[in-house]
Scaffold this active site. Structure first.
Site, short mmCIF file in Angstrom:
data_model
loop_
_atom_site.label_atom_id
_atom_site.label_comp_id
_atom_site.label_asym_id
_atom_site.label_seq_id
_atom_site.Cartn_x
_atom_site.Cartn_y
_atom_site.Cartn_z
N TYR A 1 0.83 -1.21 0.00
CA TYR A 1 0.00 0.00 0.00
C TYR A 1 0.87 1.26 0.00
O TYR A 1 0.41 2.34 -0.39
CB TYR A 1 -0.94 0.04 1.22
CG TYR A 1 -2.03 -1.01 1.21
CD1 TYR A 1 -2.19 -1.88 0.15
CD2 TYR A 1 -2.91 -1.13 2.27
CE1 TYR A 1 -3.18 -2.86 0.15
CE2 TYR A 1 -3.92 -2.09 2.28
CZ TYR A 1 -4.03 -2.95 1.21
OH TYR A 1 -5.03 -3.90 1.22
N LYS B 1 3.51 -15.35 2.88
CA LYS B 1 3.42 -16.12 1.63
C LYS B 1 4.86 -16.46 1.21
O LYS B 1 5.32 -16.08 0.13
CB LYS B 1 2.69 -15.27 0.58
CG LYS B 1 2.36 -15.97 -0.71
CD LYS B 1 1.23 -16.98 -0.58
CE LYS B 1 1.01 -17.69 -1.92
NZ LYS B 1 0.22 -18.92 -1.78
N ASP C 1 -2.95 -18.01 2.32
CA ASP C 1 -4.11 -18.66 1.70
C ASP C 1 -4.69 -19.72 2.64
O ASP C 1 -5.91 -19.85 2.79
CB ASP C 1 -3.79 -19.24 0.31
CG ASP C 1 -2.37 -19.73 0.16
OD1 ASP C 1 -1.63 -19.71 1.17
OD2 ASP C 1 -1.98 -20.15 -0.93
N ASP D 1 -5.27 -6.58 6.12
CA ASP D 1 -6.47 -5.87 5.68
C ASP D 1 -7.53 -6.88 5.24
O ASP D 1 -8.69 -6.84 5.68
CB ASP D 1 -6.07 -4.95 4.51
CG ASP D 1 -7.16 -3.97 4.14
OD1 ASP D 1 -8.15 -3.87 4.88
OD2 ASP D 1 -7.02 -3.30 3.09
N ASP E 1 -11.08 -8.34 7.45
CA ASP E 1 -12.46 -8.22 6.94
C ASP E 1 -13.14 -9.59 6.95
O ASP E 1 -14.30 -9.72 7.35
CB ASP E 1 -12.47 -7.67 5.51
CG ASP E 1 -12.62 -6.14 5.48
OD1 ASP E 1 -12.17 -5.50 6.46
OD2 ASP E 1 -13.15 -5.60 4.50
#
Ligand code: NAD
Length: 355
Positions: A142, A187, A219, A243, A247
């Site tokens: 980001y 990851k 994942d 992030d 959620d």
């Protein structure tokens, strides 16, 4: 105690939910003998309309001069066509960077009264959902370079050892205060930045022998949060993974409207905001759930102002409200009583007690 709070109403449902949180803070001040002074700050779409900038320097300065910042949410379809570096969300990224708040904490806890609102099977919910996500907030993709060259777009993901270490420590320290289990999510089978992340986490683990460190690929973590959320105590992860996972995790607790967050850096001045966005489709209709913002205000009292008793009073008031069967539309189920945003705030104020 006197505390100066910068208040950002923002866009969409932001003004409605923040107003309810301020009513709750005012009642806390009255009950416990404090004074909260509010400085109002424009950020997001409303600041673009007013100043042509989602966070002008003068508005950021007000936040930097405060003891903490309370934010609703920013963004909305009206500003979809503004240039990328002027979007409402850019104001938020600049605010986080300006305050240096590198650690974002999101408690994922199901209120016992809301077990019915979780989309998960009862047998999974009954095992308990109570963990926190520690998300790195001012690094990663980001904050990397973004550019588009012809038909190709590039976003840069970079992390330094320093950035990983400081958020890693927050994760280990959070685990020490809880059930001493830290799951580092990355990851590393694909990304260099994740391999560095894993290496730093394992180096830090030597300094926290009382904490059991485990690794999980992002994942797999996305699946495990649904399949077996009870296995988690503290998750520490980088900005974008945190992030997305938070959620996802919020939904298993019933509603994104219930989850607060705190963001802290090297000082006590923090940024407190619900994890959801500006929900433009329900804005201005008195339908939003203000509890994520009200509980964020409680986190501000606990983590930035050392007012644990006051924070507990707010959380107890929320629990009493849920016990009485009141629900905003997002968490409605059979046999509960529908209330709007304003009524919800009023009931929390009504339930506040100083024991
Ligand atoms: P959103 O979180 O605003 O909404 C997702 C869903 O949850 C919607 O169905 C919405 O109605 C519902 N919802 C969210 N908060 C709620 C609440 N308090 N009470 C009841 N229902 C609630 O996400 P989105 O729709 O993807 O984004 C809308 C806008 O918000 C976009 O402009 C986005 O960029 C922005 N956004 C801002 C922030 C922030 O300010 N921190 C975070 C995420 C998204």
């Amino acid at each position: 105690m006197v505390k100066n709070i910068a208040v950002i109403h923002g866009d969409g449902i932001g003004p409605e939910i923040v107003d309810e949180a301020l009513k709750v803070l005012n009642k806390v001040a009255e009950l416990f003998g404090h004074r909260f002074n509010y400085t109002y700050v424009d950020m997001g779409g409303c600041a673009i309309d007013k100043y042509g900038d989602p966070l002008p320097a003068s508005e950021l300065k007000k936040c930097l001069e405060s003891d903490s910042v309370l934010l609703g949410a920013v963004g909305g379809n009206e500003w979809n066509d503004v240039p990328a570096n002027m979007r409402p969300e850019k104001g938020l990224l600049r605010l986080r960077a300006g305050l240096g708040v590198y650690s974002n904490i999101r408690p994922i806890k199901i209120w016992k009264q809301l077990a019915e609102a979780s989309p998960l099977k009862k047998s999974i919910v009954e095992q308990g959902i109570d963990f926190i996500i520690v998300r790195e907030l001012i690094g990663g993709i980001y904050f990397g370079e973004h550019k588009t060259e012809g038909d190709t777009a590039i976003d840069v993901l970079r992390y330094s050892e320093y950035e990983i270490e400081r958020i890693g420590r927050i994760g280990f320290e959070a685990a020490q205060k809880r059930n001493k289990k830290l799951c580092s999510v990355e990851k590393s089978n694909v990304l260099d930045s994740s391999r560095l992340w894993k290496k730093v986490m394992h180096r830090l683990a030597d300094e926290y022998p009382d904490v059991e460190l485990s690794d999980m690929l992002v994942d797999n973590c996305a699946m495990q949060i649904i399949k077996n959320p009870a296995q988690f105590d503290v998750i520490v992860t980088e900005n974008m993974f945190g992030d997305i996972l938070s959620d996802e995790a919020s939904m298993i607790t019933g509603s994104i409207g219930m989850i607060p967050s705190s963001s802290l850096g090297a000082t006590a001045c923090g940024l407190y905001e619900p994890i959801h966005g500006s929900a433009p489709r329900i804005a201005g209709q008195d339908k939003a759930n203000p509890l994520g913002t009200i509980l964020s205000a409680a986190m501000m009292l606990r983590f930035s102002f050392e007012m644990a008793e006051e924070a507990n009073a707010i959380e107890n008031a929320v629990s009493a409200y849920l016990d009485a069967g009141f629900r905003t539309a997002d968490i409605m189920s059979d046999g509960t009583k529908l209330v709007g945003c304003r009524e919800c705030g009023k009931l929390i104020v009504h339930n506040l007690r100083k024991d």
